[in-house]
Design a protein around this motif. Structure first.
Motif, PDB file in Angstrom:
ATOM      1  N   HIS A  29       9.530 -29.001 -35.068  1.00 55.67           N
ATOM      2  CA  HIS A  29      10.854 -29.974 -35.035  1.00 55.67           C
ATOM      3  C   HIS A  29      11.804 -29.433 -33.969  1.00 55.67           C
ATOM      4  O   HIS A  29      12.464 -30.477 -33.333  1.00 55.67           O
ATOM      5  CB  HIS A  29      11.661 -29.743 -36.438  1.00 55.67           C
ATOM      6  CG  HIS A  29      12.885 -30.409 -36.454  1.00 55.67           C
ATOM      7  ND1 HIS A  29      12.817 -31.865 -36.990  1.00 55.67           N
ATOM      8  CD2 HIS A  29      14.207 -30.153 -36.019  1.00 55.67           C
ATOM      9  CE1 HIS A  29      14.146 -32.234 -37.045  1.00 55.67           C
ATOM     10  NE2 HIS A  29      14.925 -31.337 -36.487  1.00 55.67           N
ATOM     11  N   CYS A  33      13.607 -31.826 -31.303  1.00 54.05           N
ATOM     12  CA  CYS A  33      15.149 -32.183 -31.690  1.00 54.05           C
ATOM     13  C   CYS A  33      15.907 -31.264 -30.925  1.00 54.05           C
ATOM     14  O   CYS A  33      16.197 -30.064 -31.196  1.00 54.05           O
ATOM     15  CB  CYS A  33      15.227 -32.057 -33.218  1.00 54.05           C
ATOM     16  SG  CYS A  33      17.046 -32.545 -33.404  1.00 54.05           S
ATOM     17  N   CYS A  36      19.114 -29.450 -32.930  1.00 53.96           N
ATOM     18  CA  CYS A  36      18.707 -28.380 -33.791  1.00 53.96           C
ATOM     19  C   CYS A  36      18.177 -27.253 -33.098  1.00 53.96           C
ATOM     20  O   CYS A  36      18.605 -26.071 -33.396  1.00 53.96           O
ATOM     21  CB  CYS A  36      17.327 -28.903 -34.696  1.00 53.96           C
ATOM     22  SG  CYS A  36      17.955 -29.669 -36.162  1.00 53.96           S
TER      23      CYS A  36
HETATM   24 ZN   LIG Z   1      16.972 -31.652 -35.814  1.00 46.06          ZN
END
Ligand SMILES: [Zn+2]
Lengths: 234, 192
Positions: A29, A33, A36
């Protein structure tokens, strides 16, 4: 994995407490992303900074002045303790007096009353005084020829209550140092006195002009004060 | 041991506590000189306010003097003093009715889940002044857990024991504290 779940796990990642499986999913992830990944980077730099600077301390603005304040308090306390120790009779003889103490405070007819409320130490007394105060306040002035005397008695009791609160606090601080025998003696005496205080207050709630109960209350509060004062130094 | 050798060997903290327990104020002052920074810094971070931190540090050393005879030297003196300090701060919070667990109902804004590239301004490089300022702006519950975990290096199990909460609570409070701190550090940059 969504961003919410990811950010929940970032803390564990930063602290190194993540399972291998979670770490793999999280990495996937974070690779795609940016937001994040940003959170991860920021938390990591905060935590790393703290870790690297652990053991670095800032000095108080004026360490010397702070020391003088501390020393003054300690010296004042030490002097007071020495004074009390020199003026106080040997501890054993005085509190053995409390151990064998017999009381003549309770009013027999009230002690037998099942309705007598045993309230907690000082709270009980405060509440009781307030109730008695209210009972007096609702009386028409004309029908209360002794109201001036009543106020005086009440003021005196208010002062007693303030003193009791003060000594009670000191007793609470010192109690931890007592042995079981002292604790039992104190509790037993206090119970008898508080019973007497409550009995007189109940009686006074019924008849605010009952002089006998007034005297009883005064005597009981004075005894309570004496008990607290003597035990506060132990 | 010669006089010169005695001079080069500093008295241990434990030795000083024993002398202080006998009423030796010189020994107690030496303990103060050795440890006041540590005590004050911990108070400052947990209180987030200089004058309150000073008052509390004063109270800690007075308590230390009262209790010094009960230090048996089984643990390191610094650990013992650290514990005494934390207890003193927590007691202070309790007296003031400060809740240790920060919830969103306390008027605390919930942590924003950051999505996409909606927040382009990066967090500045962390430095001592910026961090201390941000810590002081945290609500007391967050500040406590962050200080104990990230600054002082306690494990969640210890923190949970000290605060009387669950390990899960300690963990989630720390996460919220860090996220809030990150936001504060970013805001500082924007304001500059
Ligand atoms: Zn994220």
């Amino acid at each position: 994995m969504n961003c919410e779940k990811c950010q929940d796990l970032i803390g564990d990642l930063v602290d190194g407490g993540l399972s291998r499986e979670d770490e793999t999913t999280l990495s996937l992830h974070l690779e795609e992303c940016l937001a994040c990944a940003d959170v991860r980077n920021d938390l990591e730099s905060i935590v790393t900074f703290c870790r690297n600077h652990r053991g670095e301390y800032s000095a108080p603005p004026n360490a010397d002045a702070l020391w003088l304040r501390i020393r003054n308090v300690i010296e004042a306390e030490t002097q007071l303790a020495a004074k009390v120790a020199s003026t106080r009779p040997p501890a054993k003889s005085f509190w053995s007096g409390w151990m064998s103490r017999s009381w003549e405070l309770s009013m027999p007819q009230l002690a037998a009353s099942a309705a007598a409320i045993i309230l907690v130490v000082s709270l009980g007394t405060t509440v009781g005084l307030r109730r008695w105060d209210n009972a007096r306040a609702t009386e028409p002035v004309a029908s209360s020829p002794r109201s001036e005397a009543g106020t005086r008695v009440h003021d005196r009791m208010w002062q007693q209550q303030q003193a009791i609160n003060y000594w009670n606090q000191r007793v609470e601080t010192n109690k931890v140092r007592w042995n079981q025998g002292m604790r039992d003696t104190f509790e037993r005496n206090l119970k008898v006195i508080d019973q007497a205080v409550n009995d007189s207050l109940n009686e006074l709630n019924r008849d605010p002009h009952d002089e006998v109960s007034e005297e009883m209350l005064n005597a009981a509060l004075n005894e309570k004060l004496a008990l607290l004062r003597e035990f506060s130094d132990l | 041991m010669t006089a010169a050798e005695t001079e080069t060997q500093p008295v241990t903290d434990y030795g000083l506590t024993q002398r202080a327990a006998q009423g030796d104020m010189g020994a107690f002052e030496e303990l103060y000189q050795r440890h006041n920074r540590r005590v004050y810094s911990l108070c400052l971070r947990m209180m987030g306010n200089v004058s309150e931190a000073e008052d509390l540090a004063q109270e800690v050393f007075i308590q230390l003097f009262r209790k010094i005879g009960s230090f048996r030297g089984e643990s390191a003196f610094t650990t013992w003093l650290h514990r005494l300090t934390v207890n003193q701060v927590l007691m202070h919070f309790r007296k003031r009715g400060v809740k240790m667990e920060q919830t969103t109902e306390d008027g605390e804004t919930p942590i924003q889940i950051v999505k996409g590239t909606e927040n382009p301004n990066a967090m500045p490089v962390v430095d001592r002044i910026a961090l201390d300022k941000a810590i002081s702006q945290l609500p007391p519950g967050y500040r406590t857990v962050f200080t104990l975990h990230d600054i002082e290096g306690h494990e969640h199990e210890e923190i949970a024991r000290m605060l009387g909460c669950s390990v899960g609570t300690s963990k989630s409070q720390l996460h919220k504290a860090r996220m809030k701190l990150r936001g504060l550090l970013r805001q500082q940059k924007v304001k500059e």
